[in-house]
Design a protein around this motif. Structure first.
Motif, PDB file in Angstrom:
ATOM      1  N   LEU A 336      42.522  29.388  41.767  1.00  0.00           N
ATOM      2  CA  LEU A 336      42.502  30.670  42.476  1.00  0.00           C
ATOM      3  C   LEU A 336      43.406  31.670  41.766  1.00  0.00           C
ATOM      4  O   LEU A 336      43.011  32.817  41.525  1.00  0.00           O
ATOM      5  CB  LEU A 336      42.971  30.469  43.914  1.00  0.00           C
ATOM      6  CG  LEU A 336      43.290  31.762  44.665  1.00  0.00           C
ATOM      7  CD1 LEU A 336      42.028  32.557  44.909  1.00  0.00           C
ATOM      8  CD2 LEU A 336      43.973  31.473  45.986  1.00  0.00           C
ATOM      9  N   ARG A 338      44.287  31.772  38.705  1.00  0.00           N
ATOM     10  CA  ARG A 338      43.691  32.195  37.441  1.00  0.00           C
ATOM     11  C   ARG A 338      42.633  33.260  37.692  1.00  0.00           C
ATOM     12  O   ARG A 338      42.535  34.236  36.962  1.00  0.00           O
ATOM     13  CB  ARG A 338      43.089  30.990  36.724  1.00  0.00           C
ATOM     14  CG  ARG A 338      42.577  31.303  35.319  1.00  0.00           C
ATOM     15  CD  ARG A 338      42.352  30.044  34.512  1.00  0.00           C
ATOM     16  NE  ARG A 338      41.531  29.075  35.200  1.00  0.00           N
ATOM     17  CZ  ARG A 338      41.913  27.847  35.526  1.00  0.00           C
ATOM     18  NH1 ARG A 338      43.138  27.436  35.203  1.00  0.00           N
ATOM     19  NH2 ARG A 338      41.115  27.019  36.159  1.00  0.00           N
ATOM     20  N   SER A 339      41.858  33.064  38.771  1.00  0.00           N
ATOM     21  CA  SER A 339      40.760  34.007  39.004  1.00  0.00           C
ATOM     22  C   SER A 339      41.263  35.390  39.415  1.00  0.00           C
ATOM     23  O   SER A 339      40.529  36.359  39.330  1.00  0.00           O
ATOM     24  CB  SER A 339      39.818  33.467  40.079  1.00  0.00           C
ATOM     25  OG  SER A 339      40.441  33.537  41.339  1.00  0.00           O
ATOM     26  N   VAL A 340      42.504  35.484  39.864  1.00  0.00           N
ATOM     27  CA  VAL A 340      43.037  36.808  40.198  1.00  0.00           C
ATOM     28  C   VAL A 340      44.132  37.220  39.237  1.00  0.00           C
ATOM     29  O   VAL A 340      44.917  38.124  39.522  1.00  0.00           O
ATOM     30  CB  VAL A 340      43.549  36.874  41.660  1.00  0.00           C
ATOM     31  CG1 VAL A 340      42.403  36.678  42.619  1.00  0.00           C
ATOM     32  CG2 VAL A 340      44.639  35.869  41.921  1.00  0.00           C
TER      33      VAL A 340
ATOM     34  N   MET B   1      36.933  29.507  39.558  1.00  0.00           N
ATOM     35  CA  MET B   1      36.820  28.190  40.204  1.00  0.00           C
ATOM     36  C   MET B   1      37.007  28.363  41.692  1.00  0.00           C
ATOM     37  O   MET B   1      38.015  28.863  42.135  1.00  0.00           O
ATOM     38  CB  MET B   1      37.927  27.292  39.621  1.00  0.00           C
ATOM     39  CG  MET B   1      37.899  25.899  40.136  1.00  0.00           C
ATOM     40  SD  MET B   1      38.924  24.870  39.104  1.00  0.00           S
ATOM     41  CE  MET B   1      40.178  24.326  40.212  1.00  0.00           C
ATOM     42  N   PHE B  37      37.382  35.362  42.384  1.00  0.00           N
ATOM     43  CA  PHE B  37      36.902  36.518  41.649  1.00  0.00           C
ATOM     44  C   PHE B  37      36.438  36.071  40.283  1.00  0.00           C
ATOM     45  O   PHE B  37      37.137  35.326  39.613  1.00  0.00           O
ATOM     46  CB  PHE B  37      38.029  37.538  41.485  1.00  0.00           C
ATOM     47  CG  PHE B  37      38.406  38.194  42.772  1.00  0.00           C
ATOM     48  CD1 PHE B  37      39.175  37.526  43.703  1.00  0.00           C
ATOM     49  CD2 PHE B  37      37.969  39.466  43.061  1.00  0.00           C
ATOM     50  CE1 PHE B  37      39.513  38.128  44.887  1.00  0.00           C
ATOM     51  CE2 PHE B  37      38.306  40.065  44.255  1.00  0.00           C
ATOM     52  CZ  PHE B  37      39.080  39.396  45.160  1.00  0.00           C
ATOM     53  N   THR B  39      36.235  36.002  36.524  1.00  0.00           N
ATOM     54  CA  THR B  39      37.308  36.441  35.639  1.00  0.00           C
ATOM     55  C   THR B  39      36.914  37.678  34.835  1.00  0.00           C
ATOM     56  O   THR B  39      37.742  38.473  34.469  1.00  0.00           O
ATOM     57  CB  THR B  39      37.716  35.332  34.662  1.00  0.00           C
ATOM     58  OG1 THR B  39      36.512  34.781  34.118  1.00  0.00           O
ATOM     59  CG2 THR B  39      38.468  34.247  35.379  1.00  0.00           C
TER      60      THR B  39
END
Lengths: 544, 458
Positions: A336, A338-340, B1, B37, B39
Motif C-alpha cells: 500500500l 509503495r502504491s501511494v 498491490m 493506486f 503506480t
C-alpha cells in the motif's frame, strides 16, 4: 451526569459479610446494586427490594388467583388508557398503586357501581361477570389501537409477564452478586447452588438482549470458575489460536465504534506530531491485522510537503503454525505504501507478552520521530510479576521513556477491573459489560455482533475466572493511568480540536444514537449514554 | 498491490469449539481492500498527481457510501479531512467541497444518522449562500468571463436578429437576475436604428438557486426601467413566477396568451436562456409528465416525454425571432454516483482554479463565490431525484434537442467573435475562445467551460 459523577469509586478494604443466608448486602454493595438497577432503568433502591418482592407476590395473588373481583374491566381500562399514568420504573409506588386499586375493587366496594367511567366501548354491552374471565374472548373490534383492543386476559398476562421479567431481572442481578460474594468467601457449595438458581432465573427472562444476555455470560464465567477442576491461576480460560483472536478482533472492530475511535484518535495525534519530520517511526504494541495503518499511510502520503520516510515496528504474538503472520501484514502495508509513494520499512517483533519486548529489538534510530501506539495493551502489564523489584508496567514505561518518543498514544478501557477484591471487580465488570452489550445491540450489523460478543465474552471470562499472571484484563480508569504515566516521567499531550471534531463527525455519521464523545483535559472518551467506556490520551516525555 | 491479494484464510479446523460454528469463509476474512493506486498515476507527482489522488479517494469514498461500507467510508473521510482543508490550495478546496457533499450524502442515506450535535462540531457544514445586492451582483458578475462571455455572445446574436423591429420582446431566463439586460439595453440604444420599445419578461424563480438577490423582482424591474430611461429606451417590465420543476409552465402559458395579441408587424420575440434550462428535469429523472394533454404520439417517444425537450418545443411554437442558449459544458446527468462525481470533479476544478486570478484569498467575495460552487457540488452529490436540480448537459446534447425541436443553428459573425475576444482580453490569460461549428465556446487552459449557441425556427 458527567463521567466523573457516574463512576464507581473503587473500594479499598470494604468488609463484606459472608453468611450462608441471603442477608442484605452492606452499604457499599447497596450502592453498586442501586447503580445496576439505575442502569437498567429502575428507580428503586436495593433496600426496598424485599418489600417490592413481597408486594409483587400480593399483586400476583390478587390478580390471578382471586376470582372474586367482578371487573377486570376497569383494570384493563386503567392499564390500556392510562398506560403512562404510573411509572413502572418507580417499582415501589407502581406496585403499591396497583395493589391499592385492586383492593378498591373488592366485592362490595363502591368502585363496582355506576361511579366508574364506562369502558372505551370495545366490549359488548352485556359487560363481564367473573365467570366470563375464563370464557373464550369475544370478537375484536376492527379498529383502534392495540392497547384498547386487547382482551382483558391478554393484557393481564402481558402485564404479569412483564412484571415477571422485571422481577426476574432484578433477582438475577441480586443473585449474581450473591454468587460472586460466595465465591470471594470461598463458599463454593453455596456458590454452586446459586448457579442453579441463576440458571432457573435465566429461563424467565429474555436472554436475547439486555440484562438477560449479559447475565448469561457472567453466569457462564462463574460456572467455569466454580466447577472447573483446574485452579484459576494455572490456565487461561477460553484460550484460542491467535488466528481466532484475529477474527474476533476484526468483528469487534466492525461491529462497534470503539476500536475505530481508538484508531482515528491515535492516528490524528500521530499525524499532527509527525508534522515537519522527515523520518518517522511508529511502534505498534499490537499489530493485529494492521487495521490502524492504511489510513495513516494515506494521510502521510498526501500531507503538505510530501510524505516522510515511514518505519513501522509491529509487535504481536508469535504464530503457532510457523507462518510469520507479522510479516504478512507488513508486506501488505508495504504494498500500500509503495502504491501511494511513501518510503516504508516494516519490522515485526514476535513476543507473547509485552514485557518480553526489549527496546533494542525496535532499532530506533536517533534522528527519527518515534510514536509509540498502545491500543488496549498496557493494562496487561499490571499483573503481579516483578523483575528486579519493579513491576512490568514500570519497566515498559521506563524503556518507552528511554526511546524519547515524540508522542505516546494510549487507549484503554475506562473501567476499574483490577481491584483487589473479586466482588468489586465482578460488580464493576457486570455494570461495564452491560453497557457495552447495550451499545452493541444498537448497532445493526447482526453478523458482526455475534462474534463481537464472543470477543467480549473472553474478556469477561478472564476477569471472572482468572487470577495471578493468567488474569491479563486488568483494566484501570484513565485517572489511574494519568497518575502512573506522570510518575514514569511523561506529561500529557493534549489531543487537539481536530481529533475531537473528526471523532464526533465520524461517529455521529455512522453509529447509532446514544454514543457520545467527551473531551476532558486533553483526553477523549467514547461512551454510551454518558457512561464512558474507552479513553484515549497522548503523552510525551516530561523534561527532566 | 491490493491489500488483500496475498491474504490466506486459516483452515477452519484450527478454530476451537468456543467460536460460533456458523462462521463461513467469507465472514472470516472480510478484510477490506484499501484502495490501491496504480503506480503510473502517482508517479506524475506535483499538484496534478495530487488532484488525481484526491479524485481517486473521493471516488472510493463514494463507492463505499453506495455499498454501505461504513468502516471504509469512515477511514477515507478521515484521510480526506486531513488532506483537504477548506483553506488550502485550489485542489484542496475543491476536494473539501466534494468531501462535504459526500458527508451530506452519507448523512442523508438511510443507514447513517446525522445528529444535531454535528452542526456544532463541524461549522463548515452549513453552506451560507450570500444574498447579493444588485451592485454587488453586478460587480461580482463582471469579475470573470464565466457569465460575461454568454452575455456578450448572446447580445451580438440578439442585435443581429432584431434589426428593424419596432418592438422587441425579450424573455430573460437567466440565472443572474437580469445582469445581462443593462448591456443589452445599451447596445440596443447605441447600435440599433430607431427607438424600439423594449418589453422585458422575466421568470421569477423561487427555487432558491444561488446566486440570490436581496431585493424583489418588482424593485429590480423598476431599477431596470430607470436605467433604460437614462439610455432613452422605453422599457416595460413584467415578472411571471415560474419554476423549472415543471418546465416553466406558467411562463409558457403567459407567453402563449401574449402570442395571440402579438403585433403582426415589427414585434421581435427574443428568448434568452442563460444557464437556466439545465434545471428543467430531463429523461434520467424518469419523471413522467402527468399532463393529460400529452398525445399518444408524444408518449411513444421517451425523448418527447422529457420536460426539457417539451419546453423547447413549446418555445418553438411561439415562433421566436431568435433563441439564445448559453450553458455550462459538462455532463452531470448520470444516475451513477461515481461517474457523476468524476464528471463534476473534472469540471468544477475550473472555477476553483480561476478564482485565484480574480479574487484574493480570504476576501468575502471569494467566500461567496466558493460557497455557490459548494452549493452546486452538494446538489450534484448529496441529492437525488427531484431535489437534484443541477443536471448539466454537454453542448452536443443541447444541440440535438434544439434540432429535434425544429430549430436551426445560427453562426456567430466575425464581429461577434472579435467582440467576445476583446472582452476576454480584460481577464486573465488562461481564458480562451473557440468556434465549434456554429457555436462559440469559452475555454480555460484549453478546457471547455461555457458554450453559447443561437437558434431560429426552421
Amino acid at each position: 451526569m458527567g463521567p466523573e459523577g457516574s463512576s464507581i469509586t473503587s473500594s479499598s478494604g470494604s468488609s463484606s459479610s459472608c453468611s450462608a443466608a441471603a442477608r442484605a448486602p452492606d452499604h457499599h454493595h447497596h450502592h453498586q446494586i442501586d447503580q445496576l438497577l439505575a442502569g437498567a432503568g429502575y428507580s428503586v433502591r436495593s433496600s426496598q427490594l424485599h418489600q417490592v418482592a413481597h408486594r409483587l407476590e400480593c399483586l400476583e395473588n390478587v390478580m390471578v388467583h382471586n376470582q372474586n373481583i367482578p371487573t377486570h374491566l376497569p383494570l384493563q381500562y386503567h392499564l390500556a388508557n392510562d398506560v403512562v399514568h404510573y411509572n413502572p420504573s418507580d417499582l415501589s409506588s407502581w406496585v403499591d398503586n396497583l395493589l391499592s386499586e385492586l383492593h378498591q375493587l373488592q366485592p362490595g366496594s363502591s368502585a363496582s357501581s355506576s361511579g366508574l367511567p364506562p369502558c372505551a366501548g370495545n366490549y359488548e354491552s352485556t359487560g363481564w361477570s367473573p365467570s366470563e374471565f375464563h370464557a373464550p374472548p369475544p370478537p375484536r373490534n376492527g379498529n383502534g389501537n392495540e392497547s384498547e383492543n386487547q382482551q382483558p386476559q391478554e393484557v393481564l398476562s402481558h402485564v404479569l409477564h412483564l412484571m415477571d421479567q422485571e422481577d426476574s431481572s432484578i433477582q438475577l442481578v441480586h443473585v449474581l452478586i450473591s454468587c460472586a460474594e460466595s465465591v470471594q468467601c470461598g463458599n463454593l457449595p453455596l456458590a454452586g447452588s446459586l448457579i442453579a438458581d441463576l440458571q432457573a432465573l435465566l429461563t424467565r427472562v429474555n436472554t436475547a438482549c439486555g440484562i438477560g444476555k449479559v447475565a448469561g455470560y457472567f453466569i457462564d464465567a462463574l460456572s467455569r470458575r466454580i466447577f472447573t477442576a483446574v485452579p484459576p491461576g494455572a490456565a487461561s480460560f477460553m484460550s484460542c489460536w491467535a488466528s481466532e483472536d484475529e477474527i474476533l478482533y476484526h468483528h469487534f472492530y466492525e461491529a462497534a465504534p470503539y476500536l475505530k475511535f481508538a484508531h482515528f484518535t491515535a492516528n490524528q495525534a500521530i499525524l499532527e506530531a509527525f508534522q515537519g519530520h522527515d523520518c518517522v517511526h511508529v511502534v505498534d504494541f499490537n499489530l493485529m491485522q494492521g487495521l490502524q495503518w492504511p489510513a495513516l499511510i494515506q494521510a502521510l502520503a498526501l500531507r503538505p510537503g510530501g510524505p516522510p520516510l515511514l518505519r513501522l515496528t509491529g509487535i504481536g504474538p508469535p504464530s503457532p503454525d510457523g507462518r510469520d503472520s507479522l510479516c504478512v501484514i507488513g508486506l501488505r502495508l508495504a504494498g500500500l505504501a509503495r502504491s501511494v509513494n511513501v518510503k516504508f520499512a516494516f519490522r515485526g517483533v514476535a513476543a507473547s507478552r509485552l514485557e518480553d519486548v526489549k527496546p533494542w529489538m525496535l532499532e530506533a534510530a536517533p534522528n527519527e520521530a518515534v510514536a509509540v501506539n498502545s491500543i488496549l495493551q498496557l493494562h496487561k502489564l499490571l499483573g503481579p510479576d516483578q523483575v528486579h523489584g519493579s513491576s512490568s508496567v514500570e519497566q515498559v514505561l521506563a524503556w518507552i521513556r528511554g526511546l524519547n518518543p515524540k508522542i505516546v498514544t494510549i487507549v484503554e478501557q475506562e473501567a476499574s477491573h483490577n481491584q483487589a477484591e473479586f466482588l468489586d471487580r465482578f460488580t464493576e465488570a457486570l455494570y461495564y459489560y452491560s453497557t457495552m452489550f447495550d451499545s452493541l445491540e444498537a448497532c445493526s450489523n447482526r453478523a458482526d455482533n455475534v462474534l463481537a460478543e464472543i470477543y467480549m465474552q473472553k474478556e469477561i471470562c478472564n476477569i471472572v475466572c482468572c487470577e495471578d499472571s493468567a488474569r491479563v484484563e486488568r483494566h484501570e480508569p484513565l485517572a489511574k493511568w494519568k497518575a502512573r504515566l506522570k510518575g514514569a516521567g511523561f506529561k500529557p499531550l493534549y489531543l487537539g480540536s481536530n481529533a475531537f471534531k473528526q471523532a464526533s463527525m465520524l461517529l455521529t455519521l455512522f453509529s447509532a444514537e446514544g454514543y457520545c464523545i467527551e473531551e476532558s483535559e486533553g483526553c477523549l472518551t467514547l461512551g454510551w449514554h454518558s457512561r464512558p467506556l474507552i479513553a484515549a490520551s497522548a503523552w510525551q516525555p516530561a523534561s527532566d | 498491490m491490493q491489500f488483500t491479494e496475498t491474504l490466506q484464510s486459516p483452515p477452519l479446523h484450527q478454530i476451537s469449539p468456543f467460536v460460533v460454528p456458523s462462521m463461513n469463509k467469507n465472514q472470516i476474512h472480510r478484510t477490506r481492500p484499501w484502495p490501491g493506486f496504480p503506480t503510473s498515476k502517482s508517479s506524475l507527482g506535483g499538484s496534478f498527481g495530487d488532484a488525481n489522488c484526491m479524485e481517486q479517494l473521493l471516488v472510493h469514498c463514494a463507492n463505499a457510501i453506495e455499498s454501505n461500507d461504513a468502516t471504509l467510508t469512515q477511514q477515507i473521510l478521515w484521510v480526506l479531512n486531513n488532506i483537504a482543508p477548506p483553506d488550502g490550495d485550489s485542489n484542496q478546496r475543491l476536494t473539501c467541497g466534494f468531501l462535504r457533499a459526500l458527508i451530506a450524502r452519507a448523512a442523508n442515506s438511510g443507514n447513517c444518522k446525522l445528529l444535531s450535535a454535528m452542526a456544532n462540531v463541524n461549522t463548515n457544514m452549513g453552506i451560507d449562500t450570500h444574498k447579493f445586492s444588485i451592485i454587488e451582483l453586478a460587480s461580482f458578475v463582471d469579475l470573470t468571463p464565466w457569465h460575461r462571455f454568454g452575455f456578450t455572445a448572446a447580445n451580438t446574436a440578439i442585435l443581429e436578429a432584431v434589426e428593424g423591429y419596432s418592438v422587441i420582446h425579450i424573455v430573460d431566463l437567466s440565472l443572474t437576475h437580469c445582469m445581462q439586460i443593462p448591456t443589452l439595453i445599451d447596445a440596443i440604444a447605441t447600435r440599433l436604428e430607431g427607438h424600439p420599445l423594449v418589453k422585458l419578461t422575466v421568470a421569477c424563480i423561487t427555487d432558491g438557486i444561488p446566486p440570490m438577490i436581496d431585493l424583489s423582482y418588482e424593485e429590480l424591474g423598476s431599477k431596470l426601467i430607470n436605467f433604460a430611461r437614462s439610455r432613452n429606451v422605453v422599457l416595460e417590465f413584467r415578472v411571471i413566477p415560474s419554476t423549472s420543476a415543471d418546465g416553466f409552465s406558467s411562463l409558457f402559458e403567459q407567453l402563449r396568451m401574449q402570442q395571440i395579441v402579438r403585433a403582426d408587424n415589427g414585434e421581435a420575440l427574443v428568448i434568452n436562456c442563460h444557464m437556466m434550462l439545465h434545471y428543467i428535469p430531463e429523461e434520467t429523472l424518469s419523471v413522467v409528465s402527468s399532463s393529460t394533454t400529452l398525445s399518444s404520439h408524444q408518449l411513444e417517444s421517451s425523448q418527447n416525454a422529457s420536460l426539457r425537450t417539451m419546453f423547447l418545443k413549446r418555445l418553438r411554437s411561439l415562433e421566436p425571432t431568435v433563441l439564445v442558449l448559453v450553458d455550462e459544458d459538462a455532463d452531470l446527468t448520470s444516475n451513477n454516483l461515481v461517474s457523476r462525481l468524476r464528471s463534476a470533479f473534472n469540471y468544477l476544478w475550473i472555477p476553483y482554479d480561476t478564482v485565484d486570478t480574480f479574487l484574493p484569498r480570504g476576501s468575502k467575495q471569494r467566500q461567496w463565490y466558493e460557497a455557490d460552487i459548494c452549493w452546486k457540488i452538494e446538489n450534484v452529490i448529496a441529492h437525488e431525484g427531484l431535489q437534484r436540480i443541477e443536471r448539466l448537459e454537454p453542448k452536443n446534447r443541447w444541440v440535438q434537442r434544439m434540432r429535434s425541436s425544429s430549430f436551426k443553428g445560427v453562426s456567430f459573425s466575425e464581429d461577434a467573435f472579435s467582440e467576445v475576444k476583446s472582452m476576454l482580453d480584460e481577464h486573465a490569460a488562461g481564458w480562451g475562445l473557440k468556434r465549434e461549428e456554429e457555436d462559440l465556446v469559452l475555454t480555460w487552459k484549453g478546457h471547455n467551460v461555457v458554450f453559447a449557441t443561437a437558434w431560429v425556427p426552421t
